[in-house]
Design an enzyme around this catalytic site. Structure first.
Site, PDB file in Angstrom:
ATOM      1  N   HIS A 184      -7.477  -5.735  -0.096  1.00 31.11           N
ATOM      2  CA  HIS A 184      -6.280  -5.043   0.390  1.00 31.11           C
ATOM      3  C   HIS A 184      -5.532  -5.814   1.481  1.00 31.11           C
ATOM      4  CE1 HIS A 184      -4.228  -1.266  -0.294  1.00 31.11           C
ATOM      5  NE2 HIS A 184      -4.046  -1.094   1.010  1.00 31.11           N
ATOM      6  N   SER A 193       0.825  -1.200   0.000  1.00 36.01           N
ATOM      7  CA  SER A 193       0.000   0.000   0.000  1.00 36.01           C
ATOM      8  C   SER A 193       0.866   1.259   0.000  1.00 36.01           C
ATOM      9  CB  SER A 193      -0.943  -0.054   1.206  1.00 36.01           C
ATOM     10  OG  SER A 193      -1.917   0.954   1.148  1.00 36.01           O
ATOM     11  N   ASP A 204      -9.730  -5.313  -4.511  1.00 35.38           N
ATOM     12  CA  ASP A 204      -9.124  -4.228  -3.733  1.00 35.38           C
ATOM     13  C   ASP A 204      -9.756  -2.897  -4.127  1.00 35.38           C
ATOM     14  OD1 ASP A 204      -7.504  -2.470  -2.366  1.00 35.38           O
ATOM     15  OD2 ASP A 204      -5.630  -3.394  -2.998  1.00 35.38           O
TER      16      ASP A 204
END
Length: 462
Positions: A438, A234, A404
């Site tokens: 995620h 991320s 995601d």
């Protein structure tokens, strides 16, 4: 006035900004509000619009394990058992690495701008293992860099067979785990206290410019001058891409594996993040004088209780609404992650990310007016990070998921087109996991087979 009247219009936001201005007292060119004034404005915001739901979701990553049914005040189990409180605080070395017999070192790294970061190292496997006798400097070093509002413990929350940090150690790597400024183990500074607003005057620009090079240089210097394999998740992907785009750190990095790469955000599927950005919620919080964003702070909890009292708000699945419906989490890892990995960040960092949602391209932090930008950048708009300038010889592995909402497919495809178009085909690989969201890439129960195995193979080829 009816509460929850819908998402704020531009006129609503203008009214709220006017309220901010009239509530502030100008001292030393900054606006200062009392706590009662802040609470009054927050109450006004909640009464006027649906805005705060998005801020809460973005900031809190609401815990599905300990979600409450606001109608009958009982625990809710979303397919998993309610989280049990841990008898002692988690620490990366003692609670995780050493508990499984792995040696663990805690190093301190001071950045150029004075932040003192905790950098953990697991140099080899358990003392009873065959791999413990290896010369540490013969093992290739790998640095793991966490994402937004978590810390390095997120890489070690499962068993040695489940956690990426342990899997890399057992695979023959010298593992180093970063913790960015503002997290629990990296809150010291050479001259500032976290109670000082100046301590929190940074965004991911500074993490890329100061934290990342300081940590990479430290690992390089302490492993015999070996170039480092890099793993980011991320926000940890955004900072390395920014550095590469300016042709920095290339002499320190051997290869880079990017999990849920975050770069372009203007087409994010997370509607909640979009609302936060569109109505300038992070900007308003910064203006009101909040500098540290603690996801479990008292004000956030009070707001959460109010928001979740509304029957139209589904607070039982906020985590999925923000980052996508994870397919492959178990109760143990999820509870440990939410209870121990969630950390503070700066409000300014959230402002910067919101700017990326509102505007196309990847730019440095926008100070909000031409004069301030000129002062910092010598131009009226913040400079672009041009990812097309990333050198084509850098070995890169990009791994993304079809579910995601943050590293969503359209934005990730934009990134891939930017990178793959001119990159050396032997030095770039892409792995797409259709069912992954995620968090699956960090704590998914099947990530060792789907993600970590191919990653280790990639490192061994480069």
């Amino acid at each position: 006035m009816e509460p929850w009247h819908g998402i704020a219009r531009a006129s609503d936001c203008a009214t709220l900004l006017t309220l901010f201005l009239h509530s502030g007292r100008k001292l030393n060119n900054s606006w200062e509000l009392s706590e009662s004034e802040k609470h009054r404005i927050l109450h006004h915001l909640m009464a006027r619009s649906f805005c705060l739901i998005s801020l809460l979701i973005l900031s809190l990553g609401f815990n599905p394990c300990t979600a409450l049914s606001w109608k009958n005040d009982r625990s809710v189990e979303d397919g998993i058992q309610a989280c049990k409180p841990y008898p002692h605080p988690f620490t990366l070395c003692k609670s995780e690495a050493e508990a499984f017999g792995y040696p663990c070192e805690d190093h301190k790294v001071t950045t150029e701008d004075g932040y003192i970061l905790s950098l953990k190292r697991i140099p080899h496997g358990p003392s009873t293992g065959d791999n413990s006798t290896d010369n540490e400097n013969t093992r290739p070093p790998v640095l793991l860099f966490h994402g937004l509002m978590v810390d390095g413990i997120s890489w070690l929350l499962g068993t040695p067979k489940q956690s990426l940090g342990f899997i890399l150690v057992d695979g023959g790597f010298d593992v180093w785990i970063a913790n960015t400024r503002g997290t629990n183990s990296s809150r010291n500074h050479t001259s500032l206290s976290p109670k000082n607003p100046a301590y929190w005057d940074w965004s991911w620009d500074e993490i890329a410019a100061y934290d990342l090079p300081a940590v990479l240089q430290f690992v390089y210097d302490h492993t015999g001058g070996q170039k480092v394999h890099y793993i980011g998740h991320s926000l940890g992907t955004l900072i390395i891409l920014a550095a590469f785009s300016e042709r920095k750190l290339l002499h320190l990095v051997r290869s880079a594996a990017l999990l849920c790469p975050i770069a372009y955000l203007d087409r994010t599927k997370s509607k909640l993040s979009r609302v936060v950005a569109k109505i300038f919620l992070a900007d308003a919080a910064h203006f009101l004088g909040w500098h540290e964003f603690n996801p479990f702070g008292l004000v956030a909890r009070e707001i959460l209780l109010t928001v979740c009292g509304n029957p139209e708000v589904d607070c039982h699945d906020v985590f999925s609404a923000l980052a996508g419906p994870d397919c492959c989490l178990n109760a143990t890892s999820t509870c440990a992650f939410l209870e121990h990995a969630i950390q503070s960040t700066s409000v300014r960092n959230l402002v910067h990310l919101s700017q990326m949602v509102r505007h196309k391209g990847i730019r440095r932090y926008d100070y909000g007016n031409a004069k301030a930008n000129m002062k910092h950048y010598n131009q009226t708009r913040p400079p672009l990070y041009n990812l097309s300038t990333i050198p084509t010889h850098v070995p890169m592995l990009l791994m993304h998921g079809g579910q995601d909402f943050l590293g969503d497919v359209p934005d990730t495809r934009h990134l891939l087109k930017t990178l793959v178009r001119n990159h050396d085909k032997d030095n770039i690989e892409v792995l797409y996991v259709p069912d992954y969201a995620h968090a699956d890439f960090v704590i998914g129960f099947n990530a060792p087979e789907l993600v970590y195995g191919p990653m280790v193979d990639f490192f061994q080829r480069h």
